[in-house]
Write a protein that holds these residues in place. Structure first.
Motif, short mmCIF file in Angstrom:
data_model
loop_
_atom_site.label_atom_id
_atom_site.label_comp_id
_atom_site.label_asym_id
_atom_site.label_seq_id
_atom_site.Cartn_x
_atom_site.Cartn_y
_atom_site.Cartn_z
N HIS A 1 0.91 -1.56 -0.30
CA HIS A 1 -0.42 -0.12 0.25
C HIS A 1 0.62 1.33 -0.35
O HIS A 1 0.60 2.40 -0.35
N ARG B 1 1.37 1.82 -3.27
CA ARG B 1 0.70 1.98 -3.97
C ARG B 1 0.60 4.15 -3.92
O ARG B 1 -0.13 4.84 -4.63
N ALA C 1 3.75 5.89 -5.81
CA ALA C 1 2.59 5.69 -7.05
C ALA C 1 2.52 6.97 -8.10
O ALA C 1 1.30 7.40 -7.43
N VAL D 1 -1.16 2.55 -10.65
CA VAL D 1 -0.93 1.30 -10.85
C VAL D 1 -1.60 0.14 -12.04
O VAL D 1 -2.82 0.80 -11.92
N LEU E 1 -7.54 -1.06 -5.58
CA LEU E 1 -6.32 -0.72 -5.23
C LEU E 1 -5.78 0.51 -5.29
O LEU E 1 -5.30 1.66 -5.68
N THR E 2 -6.82 0.53 -4.17
CA THR E 2 -6.68 2.19 -3.01
C THR E 2 -5.19 1.96 -1.83
O THR E 2 -4.88 0.94 -1.81
N THR E 3 -5.10 3.01 -1.27
CA THR E 3 -4.23 2.92 -0.68
C THR E 3 -5.01 3.58 1.47
O THR E 3 -4.57 3.69 2.16
N ASN F 1 -5.04 8.09 -3.53
CA ASN F 1 -5.47 6.52 -4.65
C ASN F 1 -4.09 6.56 -5.75
O ASN F 1 -4.47 7.87 -6.51
N PRO F 2 -3.34 5.97 -6.14
CA PRO F 2 -2.96 5.97 -8.09
C PRO F 2 -4.07 6.07 -8.66
O PRO F 2 -5.35 5.60 -8.32
N ARG G 1 -5.78 3.99 -11.88
CA ARG G 1 -5.55 2.62 -11.52
C ARG G 1 -5.88 2.57 -13.17
O ARG G 1 -6.58 3.00 -14.19
N LEU H 1 3.70 1.83 -10.59
CA LEU H 1 3.98 0.33 -10.05
C LEU H 1 2.57 -0.62 -10.78
O LEU H 1 1.33 -0.57 -11.21
N GLU I 1 1.01 -4.18 -10.37
CA GLU I 1 1.14 -4.94 -9.30
C GLU I 1 0.63 -6.54 -9.99
O GLU I 1 1.14 -6.86 -9.18
#
Ligand SMILES: NC(=O)c1ccc[n+]([C@@H]2O[C@H](COP(=O)([O-])OP(=O)(O)OC[C@H]3O[C@@H](n4cnc5c(N)ncnc54)[C@H](OP(=O)(O)O)[C@@H]3O)[C@@H](O)[C@H]2O)c1
Length: 263
Positions: free
Chosen positions: A93, A96, A99, A102, A116-118, A125-126, A128, A189, A191
């Protein structure tokens, strides 16, 4: 508890300003030197600072995979929650949060439905990015519907998302990274899953690989990195490695060098 984590995020913001020419590279280096001396860095903090330093020099792609000792990232059914323990998940995280974007492949969106959140750490949050060239990811998946961060799709247009414009010929890792950089998304990132990370790695598009190895054996299941076969050890990819304990897991922070990766 890491009191230095906000300062690490601020350092990444400074790295972005270095790339824009607003701050000198020397100032970033001094900032990072000060941070490296702090005792309250998060676990594997030096690996995060190395990533920030790399990001100050230009667009950067870091890939991660959580795997067992025998190199599996999921069971045969695709179940992977969770290969790693909480400290390794916190590290993911943090990646993420550092970044700009992601990236995941269609297989992960289908099997895991990640957001895909932090949510495990403080931080933004990046954006997506979903690579779904055949449009096979079901419409209800979280990253297509939850609105928690923008989602870019490499593939057929989807409601509520933007499509990443790619040159004719499709979604090569290099074309994806170039298209993201053109949008100002320069710290990426990658992932998962294994097929996506393998493609980016095999194409020489990964600057740092974070392998999070759990002290676990599956003895079966889905393999992690898969690359074209080589006949001798001379064909192996070799990396400069730094190791960090993350709870019971071990982070291998692997640096690709041009001499060791395919061009
Ligand atoms: N342990 C971990 O760290 C971790 C992380 C993420 C996921 N996972 C696990 O990994 C599994 C899913 O991984 P996976 O390897 O099956 O799938 P994946 O890497 O998530 O997705 C692969 C698919 O994405 C599309 N794709 C990706 N890169 C592309 C490119 N450059 N060009 C064109 N298409 C591209 C292709 O879709 P099409 O097939 O439609 O062409 C490809 O088959 C799940 O079991 C999940 O739980 C584990």
């Amino acid at each position: 508890m890491s009191d230095a984590w906000p300062a690490v995020r601020d350092a990444m913001a400074t790295a972005r300003r270095v790339r824009r020419g607003d701050v000198s590279a020397d100032d970033l280096a001094a900032l990072l030197a000060g941070l490296r001396g702090r005792a309250d860095l998060p676990p594997a903090g030096p690996a995060l600072l190395d990533l920030v330093a790399r990001a100050g020099a230009g667009p950067t792609a870091v890939a991660q995979l959580g795997q067992t000792l025998d190199g599996r990232i999921a069971t045969v059914t695709g179940h992977s929650r969770y290969v790693n323990g909480p400290e390794a998940l916190d590290h993911l995280h943090r990646l993420r949060a550092l970044a700009d974007a992601v990236v995941i492949g269609a297989g992960t969106a289908v099997d895991d439905d990640p957001s895909l959140t932090t949510r495990r750490v403080d931080g933004p949050n990046p954006v997506r990015v979903l690579i779904d060239p055949s449009g096979r990811v079901p419409a209800g998946r979280k990253l297509l519907t939850d609105g928690l961060a923008p989602t870019l799709v490499c593939g057929p247009a989807r409601d509520g998302t933007e499509t990443l414009d790619l040159p004719a010929g499709g979604a090569s890792p290099r074309a994806i990274l170039l298209a993201l950089a053109a949008r100002g998304l320069e710290v990426v990132l990658v992932e998962g899953g294994a097929a996506t990370v393998s493609r980016f790695l095999g194409d020489g598009c990964i600057d740092r690989l974070h392998l999070l190895v759990a002290p676990t054996l599956l003895g079966s299941g889905r393999p992690g990195i898969v690359l074209p076969e080589v006949a001798t050890m001379a064909g192996a990819l070799r990396f400069d490695a730094r190791r960090y304990p993350l709870g019971d897991d071990t982070l291998f922070d692997l640096t690709a060098s041009a001499a060791k990766l395919p061009a």
